[in-house]
Design a protein around this motif. Structure first.
Motif, PDB file in Angstrom:
ATOM      1  N   LEU A 106       0.842  -1.183   0.372  1.00 29.26           N
ATOM      2  CA  LEU A 106       0.196   0.122  -0.106  1.00 29.26           C
ATOM      3  C   LEU A 106       1.002   1.611   0.105  1.00 29.26           C
ATOM      4  O   LEU A 106       0.450   2.155  -0.540  1.00 29.26           O
ATOM      5  CB  LEU A 106      -0.876  -0.208   1.311  1.00 29.26           C
ATOM      6  N   ALA A 107       2.283   1.070   0.788  1.00 31.78           N
ATOM      7  CA  ALA A 107       2.895   2.417   1.030  1.00 31.78           C
ATOM      8  C   ALA A 107       3.551   2.527  -0.559  1.00 31.78           C
ATOM      9  O   ALA A 107       4.415   3.574  -0.273  1.00 31.78           O
ATOM     10  CB  ALA A 107       4.222   2.258   2.081  1.00 31.78           C
ATOM     11  N   GLU A 108       3.451   1.048  -1.068  1.00 36.32           N
ATOM     12  CA  GLU A 108       4.983   1.940  -2.706  1.00 36.32           C
ATOM     13  C   GLU A 108       3.736   2.825  -3.401  1.00 36.32           C
ATOM     14  O   GLU A 108       5.445   3.846  -3.861  1.00 36.32           O
ATOM     15  CB  GLU A 108       4.679   0.096  -3.568  1.00 36.32           C
ATOM     16  N   PRO A 109       3.163   3.303  -3.608  1.00 30.84           N
ATOM     17  CA  PRO A 109       2.708   4.596  -4.591  1.00 30.84           C
ATOM     18  C   PRO A 109       2.473   5.652  -4.563  1.00 30.84           C
ATOM     19  O   PRO A 109       3.195   6.307  -4.659  1.00 30.84           O
ATOM     20  CB  PRO A 109       1.539   4.000  -5.083  1.00 30.84           C
ATOM     21  N   PHE A 110       2.803   5.808  -2.756  1.00 25.02           N
ATOM     22  CA  PHE A 110       2.934   7.061  -2.393  1.00 25.02           C
ATOM     23  C   PHE A 110       4.559   7.267  -1.627  1.00 25.02           C
ATOM     24  O   PHE A 110       4.685   8.915  -1.277  1.00 25.02           O
ATOM     25  CB  PHE A 110       2.271   6.662  -0.802  1.00 25.02           C
ATOM     26  N   LYS A 111       5.787   6.910  -2.069  1.00 24.13           N
ATOM     27  CA  LYS A 111       7.306   7.187  -1.429  1.00 24.13           C
ATOM     28  C   LYS A 111       7.511   8.613  -2.264  1.00 24.13           C
ATOM     29  O   LYS A 111       6.526   8.515  -3.723  1.00 24.13           O
ATOM     30  CB  LYS A 111       8.013   6.211  -2.476  1.00 24.13           C
ATOM     31  N   PRO A 112       8.139   9.989  -1.589  1.00 24.11           N
ATOM     32  CA  PRO A 112       8.475   9.146  -0.932  1.00 24.11           C
ATOM     33  C   PRO A 112       7.767   9.389   0.825  1.00 24.11           C
ATOM     34  O   PRO A 112       8.658   9.844   1.366  1.00 24.11           O
ATOM     35  CB  PRO A 112       9.806   9.896  -0.594  1.00 24.11           C
ATOM     36  N   MET A 113       6.364   8.985   0.836  1.00 26.75           N
ATOM     37  CA  MET A 113       5.931   9.088   2.240  1.00 26.75           C
ATOM     38  C   MET A 113       6.774   8.132   2.785  1.00 26.75           C
ATOM     39  O   MET A 113       6.388   6.812   2.547  1.00 26.75           O
ATOM     40  CB  MET A 113       4.455   8.936   1.773  1.00 26.75           C
ATOM     41  N   SER A 114       6.542   8.059   4.287  1.00 25.99           N
ATOM     42  CA  SER A 114       6.978   7.095   5.239  1.00 25.99           C
ATOM     43  C   SER A 114       6.293   6.205   5.396  1.00 25.99           C
ATOM     44  O   SER A 114       4.813   6.166   5.524  1.00 25.99           O
ATOM     45  CB  SER A 114       7.829   8.093   6.197  1.00 25.99           C
ATOM     46  N   LEU A 115       6.722   5.371   5.167  1.00 23.28           N
ATOM     47  CA  LEU A 115       6.102   4.315   5.928  1.00 23.28           C
ATOM     48  C   LEU A 115       4.817   4.480   7.594  1.00 23.28           C
ATOM     49  O   LEU A 115       3.822   3.876   7.390  1.00 23.28           O
ATOM     50  CB  LEU A 115       6.732   3.080   6.428  1.00 23.28           C
ATOM     51  N   PRO A 116       5.204   4.884   8.554  1.00 22.23           N
ATOM     52  CA  PRO A 116       4.595   5.378   9.530  1.00 22.23           C
ATOM     53  C   PRO A 116       3.460   6.248   9.385  1.00 22.23           C
ATOM     54  O   PRO A 116       2.481   6.049   9.486  1.00 22.23           O
ATOM     55  CB  PRO A 116       5.644   6.201  10.417  1.00 22.23           C
ATOM     56  N   ALA A 117       4.172   6.864   8.541  1.00 15.28           N
ATOM     57  CA  ALA A 117       3.173   8.528   7.913  1.00 15.28           C
ATOM     58  C   ALA A 117       2.119   7.611   7.508  1.00 15.28           C
ATOM     59  O   ALA A 117       0.135   7.484   7.563  1.00 15.28           O
ATOM     60  CB  ALA A 117       2.999   9.151   6.673  1.00 15.28           C
ATOM     61  N   ILE A 118       2.495   6.258   6.419  1.00 15.28           N
ATOM     62  CA  ILE A 118       1.200   5.429   6.146  1.00 15.28           C
ATOM     63  C   ILE A 118       0.218   4.748   6.625  1.00 15.28           C
ATOM     64  O   ILE A 118      -1.121   4.678   7.026  1.00 15.28           O
ATOM     65  CB  ILE A 118       1.968   4.705   4.415  1.00 15.28           C
ATOM     66  N   SER A 119       1.062   3.594   7.902  1.00 15.82           N
ATOM     67  CA  SER A 119       0.382   3.375   8.771  1.00 15.82           C
ATOM     68  C   SER A 119      -0.759   4.270   9.721  1.00 15.82           C
ATOM     69  O   SER A 119      -2.000   3.797   9.649  1.00 15.82           O
ATOM     70  CB  SER A 119       1.497   2.967   9.669  1.00 15.82           C
ATOM     71  N   LYS A 120      -0.111   5.400   9.960  1.00 15.28           N
ATOM     72  CA  LYS A 120      -1.315   6.679  10.684  1.00 15.28           C
ATOM     73  C   LYS A 120      -2.382   6.939   9.973  1.00 15.28           C
ATOM     74  O   LYS A 120      -3.436   6.616  10.715  1.00 15.28           O
ATOM     75  CB  LYS A 120      -0.888   7.890  10.391  1.00 15.28           C
ATOM     76  N   HIS A 121      -2.272   6.318   8.093  1.00 21.47           N
ATOM     77  CA  HIS A 121      -3.442   6.738   7.628  1.00 21.47           C
ATOM     78  C   HIS A 121      -4.553   5.212   8.005  1.00 21.47           C
ATOM     79  O   HIS A 121      -5.773   5.595   7.796  1.00 21.47           O
ATOM     80  CB  HIS A 121      -3.237   7.042   6.416  1.00 21.47           C
ATOM     81  N   LEU A 122      -3.215   4.228   7.603  1.00 16.60           N
ATOM     82  CA  LEU A 122      -4.447   2.877   8.299  1.00 16.60           C
ATOM     83  C   LEU A 122      -5.151   3.395   9.307  1.00 16.60           C
ATOM     84  O   LEU A 122      -6.134   2.682   9.000  1.00 16.60           O
ATOM     85  CB  LEU A 122      -3.271   1.701   7.522  1.00 16.60           C
ATOM     86  N   LYS A 123      -4.420   3.812  10.185  1.00 13.08           N
ATOM     87  CA  LYS A 123      -5.008   3.116  11.672  1.00 13.08           C
ATOM     88  C   LYS A 123      -6.577   3.908  11.255  1.00 13.08           C
ATOM     89  O   LYS A 123      -7.631   3.737  11.620  1.00 13.08           O
ATOM     90  CB  LYS A 123      -4.391   4.171  12.584  1.00 13.08           C
ATOM     91  N   VAL A 124      -6.300   5.345  10.547  1.00 15.08           N
ATOM     92  CA  VAL A 124      -7.485   6.099  10.760  1.00 15.08           C
ATOM     93  C   VAL A 124      -8.828   5.770   9.913  1.00 15.08           C
ATOM     94  O   VAL A 124      -9.715   5.336   9.922  1.00 15.08           O
ATOM     95  CB  VAL A 124      -7.130   7.405   9.695  1.00 15.08           C
ATOM     96  N   LEU A 125      -7.953   5.049   8.984  1.00 13.94           N
ATOM     97  CA  LEU A 125      -8.897   3.618   8.159  1.00 13.94           C
ATOM     98  C   LEU A 125      -9.719   3.164   8.348  1.00 13.94           C
ATOM     99  O   LEU A 125     -11.328   2.553   9.098  1.00 13.94           O
ATOM    100  CB  LEU A 125      -8.688   3.473   6.580  1.00 13.94           C
ATOM    101  N   GLU A 126      -9.046   2.206   9.759  1.00 16.38           N
ATOM    102  CA  GLU A 126      -9.561   1.041  10.630  1.00 16.38           C
ATOM    103  C   GLU A 126     -10.329   1.294  11.796  1.00 16.38           C
ATOM    104  O   GLU A 126     -11.244   0.459  11.400  1.00 16.38           O
ATOM    105  CB  GLU A 126      -7.862   0.508  11.566  1.00 16.38           C
ATOM    106  N   LYS A 127     -10.065   2.569  12.188  1.00 18.35           N
ATOM    107  CA  LYS A 127     -10.815   2.838  13.444  1.00 18.35           C
ATOM    108  C   LYS A 127     -12.587   3.404  12.369  1.00 18.35           C
ATOM    109  O   LYS A 127     -13.145   2.778  13.787  1.00 18.35           O
ATOM    110  CB  LYS A 127     -10.167   4.364  14.068  1.00 18.35           C
ATOM    111  N   ALA A 128     -12.643   3.350  12.010  1.00 24.68           N
ATOM    112  CA  ALA A 128     -13.866   4.177  10.953  1.00 24.68           C
ATOM    113  C   ALA A 128     -14.147   2.810  10.170  1.00 24.68           C
ATOM    114  O   ALA A 128     -15.364   2.610   9.727  1.00 24.68           O
ATOM    115  CB  ALA A 128     -13.326   5.412   9.334  1.00 24.68           C
TER     116      ALA A 128
END
Lengths: 130, 130
Positions: free
Chosen positions: B38-60
């Motif tokens: 999932l993080a691949e296309p968003f480089k150079p966004m960091s993996l922790p930044a992607i994980s944070k987005h995933l947490k928001v999606l998971e919480k919802a």
């Protein structure tokens, strides 16, 4: 697209992510209303607090406000909602598919046996009391 | 409902109000994917930044993540999107109405005259070359 400047759809979705703002839109779906009229059901919320919500909705293009001397009615602007609807389109098959499966499942458990499909015929299967 | 504890629909809409999170959902609409994928296309966004987005999606409740030893795939959970769709329902008539009018207008300008409607008959109006 930068994170500091939200895109149109993000702006719309963020504006909708509040129950007071959604309630304001629901009221406006019944017709134009003044800020005072819109504030009425939200008492004791202050008029400035309501105005702030209206500004968020206006910035997202979800409402517009005519500026007249005595009467500044707000009205619903549905275009951004249509964009949300269009965005949803690609996901619709996921939840509609689940419902199709549930329907199919319910159809299956209500039948004692599976009969070959013949949509042209309405005769009951053998053993049916219909 | 308190403002400090967002309702379910507000949580969903806030989670969707971000282009990166919507792009993650779009990727997951094609099938399960790991966080790294999932993080691949968003480089150079960091993996922790992607994980944070995933947490928001998971919480919802928009995604879920299976926890296995080597492979923790994320998957799309469409139920909250259905709630957005249902919320949109009462507003649909506003933007669909505009389209109905346009359709009606186009039908009118394409006909030389208005003929009485008779859905049972297929005969062409007098003067038609059909």
């Amino acid at each position: 697209m930068t994170t500091s400047e939200p895109d149109r759809l993000s702006l719309t979705l963020a504006a909708l992510a509040d129950p007071t703002r959604r309630a304001i839109l629901a009221r406006l779906s019944q017709g134009e209303a003044s800020v005072t009229e819109l504030a009425e059901p939200f008492k004791p919320m202050s008029l400035p607090a309501i105005s702030k919500h209206l500004k968020v909705l206006e910035k997202a293009g979800l409402i517009s406000q005519r500026r007249e001397a005595q009467w500044r009615p707000c009205r619903l602007e549905p275009a951004p909602l249509k964009s949300v609807d269009e965005w949803l389109e690609r996901y619709r098959r996921f939840y509609e598919a689940s419902f199709d499966s549930l329907d199919e499942y319910l159809r299956q458990i209500q039948k004692p046996e599976t009969w070959p499909r013949d949509p042209g015929q309405t005769s009951a299967p053998p053993g049916s009391t219909q």
